[in-house]
Design an enzyme around this catalytic site. Structure first.
Site, PDB file in Angstrom:
ATOM      1  N   TYR A 161       0.836  -1.205   0.000  1.00  0.00           N
ATOM      2  CA  TYR A 161       0.000   0.000   0.000  1.00  0.00           C
ATOM      3  C   TYR A 161       0.869   1.253   0.000  1.00  0.00           C
ATOM      4  O   TYR A 161       0.648   2.187  -0.780  1.00  0.00           O
ATOM      5  CB  TYR A 161      -0.920  -0.008   1.211  1.00  0.00           C
ATOM      6  CG  TYR A 161      -1.918   1.124   1.229  1.00  0.00           C
ATOM      7  CD1 TYR A 161      -3.081   1.057   0.465  1.00  0.00           C
ATOM      8  CD2 TYR A 161      -1.713   2.247   2.022  1.00  0.00           C
ATOM      9  CE1 TYR A 161      -4.006   2.087   0.479  1.00  0.00           C
ATOM     10  CE2 TYR A 161      -2.637   3.289   2.040  1.00  0.00           C
ATOM     11  CZ  TYR A 161      -3.779   3.203   1.271  1.00  0.00           C
ATOM     12  OH  TYR A 161      -4.692   4.224   1.288  1.00  0.00           O
ATOM     13  N   LYS A 165       1.107   4.240  -2.887  1.00  0.00           N
ATOM     14  CA  LYS A 165       0.782   5.640  -2.632  1.00  0.00           C
ATOM     15  C   LYS A 165       1.999   6.548  -2.826  1.00  0.00           C
ATOM     16  O   LYS A 165       1.856   7.705  -3.243  1.00  0.00           O
ATOM     17  CB  LYS A 165       0.192   5.798  -1.229  1.00  0.00           C
ATOM     18  CG  LYS A 165      -1.146   5.098  -1.059  1.00  0.00           C
ATOM     19  CD  LYS A 165      -2.172   5.570  -2.086  1.00  0.00           C
ATOM     20  CE  LYS A 165      -3.536   4.933  -1.889  1.00  0.00           C
ATOM     21  NZ  LYS A 165      -4.547   5.431  -2.852  1.00  0.00           N
TER      22      LYS A 165
END
Length: 257
Positions: A161, A165
């Protein structure tokens, strides 16, 4: 960014604009769709599952058109953006909000799971932005990508994740450089700790909730509407000279460190 025959008369920061929001079925994405519509935009949505469009529902009042697509599927994502842009009569705004995550120790994280997270969060955002930029042409527009605090801070058990990002931040800057001459502004928002279904377990753990709140200068968790307001601002003429920026919507959390 002009109104079309399909755009209802309205007032607001985004009056007459045509917008697509990915991942608009719940949480932050749903709040963004509602806020853009409240500001006068005609909103199309890309979601993984069909939306509840029963007469009188919030979705029915907010979203003019919808398409189902797995953002991990490049062809389906491209087709959904193209179809919605055609149905809306053009495109002025894209909000890349859809995302997924896998929480696992890095040693246990499979390459397949890693690829899935990056495929939806990063590659999916790129494919949608590419299709949106083509639909916008040389008439200008605004793209807002949803990043995260994890683009700046490491998160245990969140390697995939965080990588996705962090990639969103660099993608935002690269696209702003390339597409600025065409009048397309590209920015990102990076939400902090936001109260949603996904963060429910953290909110329910009083010790962890209090520890997080103690680190936030404004002293509270954010709401999806807090993020939606920032997105609407970046999409609007008020941010006409803002591009390539990452706006942290975190109550001041990232100011400390």
């Amino acid at each position: 960014m002009t109104a079309t025959a399909t755009t209802p008369a309205g007032r607001g920061l985004l009056a007459g604009m045509r917008a697509i929001v990915t991942g608009a079925s719940r949480g932050i994405g749903a709040a963004i769709a509602r806020r853009l519509a409240a500001e006068g935009a005609v909103v199309g949505a890309i979601t993984r599952a069909p939306l509840d469009r029963r007469p009188g529902s919030v979705v029915e009042r907010t979203i003019r058109a919808g398409r189902c697509a797995d953002l991990g599927d490049a062809a389906a994502t491209r087709a959904a953006v193209e179809a919605l842009a055609a149905e809306l009569g053009g495109l002025d705004v894209l909000v890349n909000n859809a995302g997924t995550t896998v929480r696992a120790d890095a040693l246990a994280l499979s390459p397949e799971a890693f690829d899935r997270v990056l495929g939806v969060n990063l590659r999916g955002a790129f494919v949608a932005a590419q299709a949106a930029a083509r639909a916008m042409g040389d008439g200008g527009g605004a793209i807002v990508n949803v990043a995260s605090l994890s683009a700046r801070f490491g998160i245990r058990r969140g390697a995939a994740y965080g990588a996705s990002k962090g990639g969103i931040v660099q993608l935002t800057k690269a696209l702003a450089l390339e597409w600025g001459p065409r009048g397309i502004r590209v920015n990102a928002v990076a939400p902090g700790y936001i109260a949603t279904d996904l963060t429910g377990p953290l909110l329910a753990d009083e010790r962890r909730r209090r520890a997080i709140e103690a680190r936030i200068p404004l002293g509270r968790w954010g709401t999806p509407d807090d993020v939606a307001g920032a997105v609407a601002l970046l999409c609007s003429p008020l941010a006409a000279y803002v591009s390539g920026e990452v706006l942290f919507v975190d109550g001041g959390y990232s100011a400390d460190g």
